[in-house]
Scaffold this motif. Structure first.
Motif, mmCIF file in Angstrom:
data_model
loop_
_atom_site.group_PDB
_atom_site.id
_atom_site.type_symbol
_atom_site.label_atom_id
_atom_site.label_comp_id
_atom_site.label_asym_id
_atom_site.label_seq_id
_atom_site.Cartn_x
_atom_site.Cartn_y
_atom_site.Cartn_z
ATOM 1 N N PRO A 443 23.732 99.007 46.938
ATOM 2 C CA PRO A 443 22.957 99.825 46.002
ATOM 3 C C PRO A 443 23.824 100.266 44.824
ATOM 4 O O PRO A 443 25.018 100.552 44.997
ATOM 5 N N GLN A 444 23.251 100.319 43.647
ATOM 6 C CA GLN A 444 23.994 100.787 42.472
ATOM 7 C C GLN A 444 24.552 102.187 42.702
ATOM 8 O O GLN A 444 25.668 102.507 42.271
ATOM 9 N N ARG A 445 23.772 103.009 43.406
ATOM 10 C CA ARG A 445 24.213 104.376 43.696
ATOM 11 C C ARG A 445 25.500 104.372 44.503
ATOM 12 O O ARG A 445 26.411 105.175 44.267
ATOM 13 N N LEU A 446 25.632 103.455 45.464
ATOM 14 C CA LEU A 446 26.845 103.359 46.272
ATOM 15 C C LEU A 446 28.042 102.978 45.409
ATOM 16 O O LEU A 446 29.131 103.559 45.537
ATOM 17 N N ILE A 447 27.859 101.999 44.534
ATOM 18 C CA ILE A 447 28.965 101.575 43.665
ATOM 19 C C ILE A 447 29.388 102.720 42.755
ATOM 20 O O ILE A 447 30.589 102.963 42.566
ATOM 21 N N ASP A 448 28.423 103.449 42.216
ATOM 22 C CA ASP A 448 28.749 104.585 41.346
ATOM 23 C C ASP A 448 29.518 105.663 42.110
ATOM 24 O O ASP A 448 30.517 106.199 41.613
ATOM 25 N N ILE A 451 33.148 104.408 42.929
ATOM 26 C CA ILE A 451 34.039 104.468 41.774
ATOM 27 C C ILE A 451 34.440 105.909 41.484
ATOM 28 O O ILE A 451 35.622 106.208 41.233
ATOM 29 N N GLU A 452 33.484 106.814 41.553
ATOM 30 C CA GLU A 452 33.764 108.228 41.288
ATOM 31 C C GLU A 452 34.753 108.793 42.302
ATOM 32 O O GLU A 452 35.718 109.484 41.938
ATOM 33 N N GLU A 457 40.579 110.111 43.749
ATOM 34 C CA GLU A 457 41.763 109.927 44.588
ATOM 35 C C GLU A 457 42.954 109.468 43.761
ATOM 36 O O GLU A 457 44.076 109.982 43.923
ATOM 37 N N ALA A 458 42.732 108.498 42.888
ATOM 38 C CA ALA A 458 43.820 107.975 42.055
ATOM 39 C C ALA A 458 44.351 109.057 41.122
ATOM 40 O O ALA A 458 45.572 109.173 40.914
ATOM 41 N N LYS A 459 43.457 109.864 40.565
ATOM 42 C CA LYS A 459 43.871 110.946 39.673
ATOM 43 C C LYS A 459 44.736 111.960 40.423
ATOM 44 O O LYS A 459 45.780 112.389 39.931
#
Length: 476
Positions: A443-448, A451-452, A457-459
């Motif tokens: 689902p697009q919602r899962l990908i969004d 990524i968020e 985590e990376a930040k």
């Protein structure tokens, strides 16, 4: 006799007192909820067990009520519970006005939908995979991240740093730096424990191919399993990690699947072997093809290499993942394929020669991945390659039948590399994910949401001072 009555009968025979339900959160960790056996009835299969999905990383707080529906085919007596406990995995549904509906972001649902899409495409009806589980076994692991101190310390008796004369427990059998590959006892101190881990995996229904000590001197291990259907292998990946970590803890040790836990030692991957079948016929074999691979197999490879940068966002989803993907440690760093070449991201094992075993392995994944998402993403990338007939050779991705690490700098510049950071992989996923959303698999919602979460985590990791920075810059 209905399902709950059958399970209650089993519980009486085995003197089970508790029933445990294991669910997978968005990051790929097991969470669980446990009820007394007296509370178990058929309603559990009809209405499920309610829980707060927002704490699993899936849903916003205002729409977080979900239900877990156990799968009786997954039941097993948990070997790590002191109170006799029957454990079950299952699926997650969103609560509706009428019937509950499967939650499309739940990891197991994504993997099942990927297989459905494969069957609907007519390309194949089975994806069979086999991961290699690499991990480190330590005697201790300590870490602290605070304003006052940021540090970690691991130790294991077999490490070369314990060769010094004043080391407690020194016995002269320490394993040399990067010298652990297939090392035998007495240096291989984890040998018997690995055998017992494999026996427990077999008891749980996971077929083990073999186990051995890996390259990393300070306790790197590997257990490789036989190939199985993709959704089942995602389940088995969760079970395997559970067994390894709990059996290590029982021995007073600690096991980690962190891709790069030790500076200048070999990292731990989750190499994934794979092949497709249709009506029982293997689709990846052609005796006249390069390395015995069919055009279908080449197109599948083409799809993987075409999407490899965005794929890394699911197969290598931690900041630590990219500390492993560096030259010099048998880890892949280049986008390409070859036979028996561990420096390419796709390796074709020369020993797999028969039609039934002909396959290749994707070498970049690691076990910080959520296996359901990672395996489903791999399948979707490969299917996209078949649908679009992406030829890896025509795109300049090989075959690289030579050591990529020894090329001149000029030649190396001509070869594309994997992402060098989690942020770079997430950028690629943001730009390239249409192959994942086909058929509603991801689902697009899962990908969004993914990524968020991963950008956060990376930040956070990027804002924390490290000991290495003190070493390099403190006196400037």
């Amino acid at each position: 006799m209905n399902r709950s009555e059958e399970i209650r009968k089993i519980c009486e025979e085995k003197q089970i007192r508790m029933i445990d339900f294991k669910m997978t959160d968005i990051d790929g960790r097991w969470r669980h909820i446990t009820i007394p056996v007296e509370r178990f009835n058929e309603n559990v299969f009809v209405y499920g067990i309610g829980f707060d999905g927002s704490n699993y990383g899936y849903a916003p707080v205002e729409k977080s009520d979900m239900v877990f529906l156990p799968d009786p085919d997954t039941m097993y007596v948990d070997p790590f519970a002191k109170v006799p406990t029957l454990t079950m995995c299952g699926n997650v549904c969103v609560i509706g006005k009428g019937e509950n509906r499967p939650f499309d972001q739940y990891p197991k649902n994504v993997s099942l939908r990927a297989v459905e899409y494969m069957k609907e495409s007519g390309i194949a009806d089975r994806m069979v995979i086999g991961p290699e589980f690499e991990f480190y076994l330590f005697d201790s692991a300590r870490y602290e991240v605070s304003p006052r101190q940021c540090a970690y310390q691991i130790d294991t008796r077999q490490a070369a740093w314990n060769c010094r004369l004043d080391a407690e427990g020194n016995n002269g059998y320490e394993v040399p730096h990067k010298g652990g590959y297939h090392i035998a006892a007495p240096q291989d101190v984890g040998y018997d424990l690995r055998s017992r881990m494999c026996m427990e995996m077999e008891n749980w229904g996971i077929k083990v191919k073999y186990h051995h000590h890996e390259v990393g001197g300070p306790g790197q291990m590997e257990i490789e399993v036989e190939l199985d259907d993709m959704p089942q292998m995602a389940d088995n990946t969760m079970i395997t990690k559970y067994i390894i970590k709990n059996m290590a803890a029982q021995e007073g040790k600690t096991a980690t699947f962190l891709p790069k836990p030790i500076y200048q030692e070999a990292g731990s991957g989750l190499h994934v072997h794979m092949l497709l079948l249709k009506d029982g016929r293997p689709l990846f074999y052609d005796e006249n093809g390069y390395s015995g691979l069919s055009r279908t197999a080449h197109y599948f490879i083409g799809g993987l290499l075409s999407h490899i940068a965005s794929l890394c966002a699911f197969t290598n989803p931690s900041t630590n993942s990219f500390k492993r993907l560096v030259p010099g440690y048998e880890a892949p760093v280049t986008i390409g394929y070859a036979t028996s070449n561990r420096s390419a991201v796709i390796r074709i094992p020369a020993y797999a020669k028969s039609p039934e075993t002909k396959r290749f392995e994707l070498r970049n994944p690691d076990a910080t991945a959520n296996p359901y998402y990672a395996y489903a993403a791999i399948l979707m990338a490969g299917l996209d390659g078949i649908e679009k007939q992406i030829d890896p050779a025509e795109n300049g991705w090989g075959p690289y039948d030579f050591n990529l690490y020894t090329l001149s700098k000029e030649e190396q510049k001509k070869i594309k590399g994997l992402p060098k950071s989690l942020e770079e992989a997430l950028d690629a996923l943001e730009a390239d994910h249409d192959y994942l959303t086909k058929g509603g698999v991801f689902p697009q919602r899962l990908i969004d949401v993914w990524i968020e979460r991963k950008r956060a985590e990376a930040k956070k990791a990027g804002e924390i001072p490290t000991p290495a920075e003190f070493m390099m810059y403190y006196d400037l």
